[in-house]
Design an enzyme around this catalytic site. Structure first.
Site, PDB file in Angstrom:
ATOM      1  N   ASP A 158       6.589   2.355   1.751  1.00 36.44           N
ATOM      2  CA  ASP A 158       7.027   1.348   2.723  1.00 36.44           C
ATOM      3  C   ASP A 158       7.916   2.013   3.772  1.00 36.44           C
ATOM      4  O   ASP A 158       8.758   2.850   3.458  1.00 36.44           O
ATOM      5  CB  ASP A 158       7.789   0.223   2.014  1.00 36.44           C
ATOM      6  CG  ASP A 158       7.906  -1.017   2.884  1.00 36.44           C
ATOM      7  OD1 ASP A 158       7.284  -2.035   2.550  1.00 36.44           O
ATOM      8  OD2 ASP A 158       8.629  -0.965   3.912  1.00 36.44           O
ATOM      9  N   HIS A 178      -0.937  -7.689   0.034  1.00 35.04           N
ATOM     10  CA  HIS A 178      -0.279  -6.470  -0.463  1.00 35.04           C
ATOM     11  C   HIS A 178       0.740  -6.825  -1.524  1.00 35.04           C
ATOM     12  O   HIS A 178       1.277  -7.936  -1.550  1.00 35.04           O
ATOM     13  CB  HIS A 178       0.385  -5.696   0.680  1.00 35.04           C
ATOM     14  CG  HIS A 178       1.361  -6.506   1.479  1.00 35.04           C
ATOM     15  ND1 HIS A 178       0.950  -7.377   2.455  1.00 35.04           N
ATOM     16  CD2 HIS A 178       2.704  -6.592   1.438  1.00 35.04           C
ATOM     17  CE1 HIS A 178       2.019  -7.958   3.005  1.00 35.04           C
ATOM     18  NE2 HIS A 178       3.101  -7.509   2.393  1.00 35.04           N
ATOM     19  N   HIS A 190      -2.281  -9.001   5.535  1.00 32.57           N
ATOM     20  CA  HIS A 190      -3.280  -8.298   4.717  1.00 32.57           C
ATOM     21  C   HIS A 190      -2.650  -8.236   3.329  1.00 32.57           C
ATOM     22  O   HIS A 190      -1.549  -7.666   3.174  1.00 32.57           O
ATOM     23  CB  HIS A 190      -3.541  -6.908   5.307  1.00 32.57           C
ATOM     24  CG  HIS A 190      -4.541  -6.065   4.569  1.00 32.57           C
ATOM     25  ND1 HIS A 190      -5.613  -5.441   5.196  1.00 32.57           N
ATOM     26  CD2 HIS A 190      -4.635  -5.706   3.259  1.00 32.57           C
ATOM     27  CE1 HIS A 190      -6.306  -4.740   4.310  1.00 32.57           C
ATOM     28  NE2 HIS A 190      -5.728  -4.889   3.114  1.00 32.57           N
ATOM     29  N   THR A 250       5.010 -10.828   6.160  1.00 35.47           N
ATOM     30  CA  THR A 250       5.065 -10.467   7.587  1.00 35.47           C
ATOM     31  C   THR A 250       3.803  -9.746   8.049  1.00 35.47           C
ATOM     32  O   THR A 250       3.572  -9.637   9.244  1.00 35.47           O
ATOM     33  CB  THR A 250       6.284  -9.581   7.888  1.00 35.47           C
ATOM     34  OG1 THR A 250       6.190  -8.381   7.113  1.00 35.47           O
ATOM     35  CG2 THR A 250       7.592 -10.309   7.577  1.00 35.47           C
ATOM     36  N   CYS A 262      -5.188  -2.619   7.631  1.00 32.41           N
ATOM     37  CA  CYS A 262      -6.549  -2.075   7.763  1.00 32.41           C
ATOM     38  C   CYS A 262      -6.497  -0.746   8.520  1.00 32.41           C
ATOM     39  O   CYS A 262      -7.205   0.206   8.158  1.00 32.41           O
ATOM     40  CB  CYS A 262      -7.462  -3.063   8.491  1.00 32.41           C
ATOM     41  SG  CYS A 262      -8.069  -4.415   7.455  1.00 32.41           S
ATOM     42  N   GLY A 284       7.751 -15.154   2.904  1.00 34.41           N
ATOM     43  CA  GLY A 284       8.283 -13.896   3.427  1.00 34.41           C
ATOM     44  C   GLY A 284       7.229 -12.877   3.817  1.00 34.41           C
ATOM     45  O   GLY A 284       7.537 -11.702   4.036  1.00 34.41           O
TER      46      GLY A 284
HETATM   47  P1  5GP Z   1       5.756  -8.330   3.680  1.00 32.99           P
HETATM   48  O1  5GP Z   1       7.055  -8.624   4.364  1.00 32.99           O
HETATM   49  O2  5GP Z   1       4.587  -8.817   4.500  1.00 32.99           O
HETATM   50  O3  5GP Z   1       5.684  -8.740   2.266  1.00 32.99           O
HETATM   51  O4  5GP Z   1       5.664  -6.751   3.611  1.00 32.99           O
HETATM   52  C1  5GP Z   1       5.250  -5.955   4.668  1.00 32.99           C
HETATM   53  C2  5GP Z   1       5.851  -4.600   4.422  1.00 32.99           C
HETATM   54  O5  5GP Z   1       5.185  -3.659   5.243  1.00 32.99           O
HETATM   55  C3  5GP Z   1       7.348  -4.519   4.760  1.00 32.99           C
HETATM   56  O6  5GP Z   1       8.071  -4.142   3.595  1.00 32.99           O
HETATM   57  C4  5GP Z   1       7.414  -3.479   5.867  1.00 32.99           C
HETATM   58  O7  5GP Z   1       8.538  -2.645   5.769  1.00 32.99           O
HETATM   59  C5  5GP Z   1       6.120  -2.708   5.679  1.00 32.99           C
HETATM   60  N1  5GP Z   1       5.593  -2.149   6.899  1.00 32.99           N
HETATM   61  C6  5GP Z   1       5.448  -2.795   8.095  1.00 32.99           C
HETATM   62  N2  5GP Z   1       4.897  -1.990   9.007  1.00 32.99           N
HETATM   63  C7  5GP Z   1       4.695  -0.795   8.380  1.00 32.99           C
HETATM   64  C8  5GP Z   1       4.147   0.452   8.817  1.00 32.99           C
HETATM   65  O8  5GP Z   1       3.726   0.646   9.958  1.00 32.99           O
HETATM   66  N3  5GP Z   1       4.074   1.454   7.891  1.00 32.99           N
HETATM   67  C9  5GP Z   1       4.531   1.284   6.617  1.00 32.99           C
HETATM   68  N4  5GP Z   1       4.445   2.341   5.795  1.00 32.99           N
HETATM   69  N5  5GP Z   1       5.037   0.124   6.168  1.00 32.99           N
HETATM   70  C10 5GP Z   1       5.125  -0.889   7.043  1.00 32.99           C
HETATM   71 ZN    ZN Z   2      -6.418  -5.929   7.024  1.00 37.16          ZN
END
Ligand code: 5GP
Ligand code: ZN
Length: 113
Positions: A30, A99, A97, A94, A7, A92
């Site tokens: 990312d 995505h 929100h 992390t 957000c 997986g």
């Molecule tokens: P998940 O693991 O929840 O599927 O994906 C979260 C993604 O967000 C990860 O691939 C991580 O590298 C990315 N991510 C986490 N924090 C940030 C950030 O502050 N900026 C950007 N651009 N990506 C982020």
């Molecule tokens: Zn959010």
């Protein structure tokens, strides 16, 4: 939603490298790319995970996949790509929100592991 990383990225309170934006969707690079091209695509509205998609908000998933097709064309991903959603702890996820990861420009293995 306060205290939600994505957000804050949508609102511009945390910097990101924009890849695509429309009224409903924001996509950014990312921070820890898992492929030479790695976009994170989010609905601007806060939805916690795929588990919270319902009849009222599911149109946003369609909007995200419209964005996928646009991003792929704009970035010449004609050789192919993968769209991934991680849901919940064992899935997986992390960041809480919803995505979708758009990964491209390398040979992606299957099964993913
Ligand atoms: P998940 O693991 O929840 O599927 O994906 C979260 C993604 O967000 C990860 O691939 C991580 O590298 C990315 N991510 C986490 N924090 C940030 C950030 O502050 N900026 C950007 N651009 N990506 C982020
Ligand atoms: Zn959010």
């Amino acid at each position: 939603m306060e205290d939600c990383l994505f957000c804050k990225i949508v609102k511009g309170e945390i910097n990101s490298t924009k890849i695509y934006e429309d009224d409903f969707v924001y996509a950014f690079a990312d921070i820890a790319p898992q492929a030479p091209f790695h976009a994170v695509i989010v609905p601007k509205e806060h939805i916690k995970s795929a588990d919270e998609i319902n009849a009222e908000n599911s149109f946003l998933v369609a909007k995200i996949f419209e964005a996928v097709a646009i991003i792929a064309k704009e970035n010449n991903l004609e050789k192919g790509y993968r769209v991934v959603n991680n849901c919940g702890e064992e899935g997986g996820q992390t960041v809480g929100h919803l995505h979708f990861h758009l990964l491209a420009r390398r040979n992606l293995q299957w099964p993913p592991g």
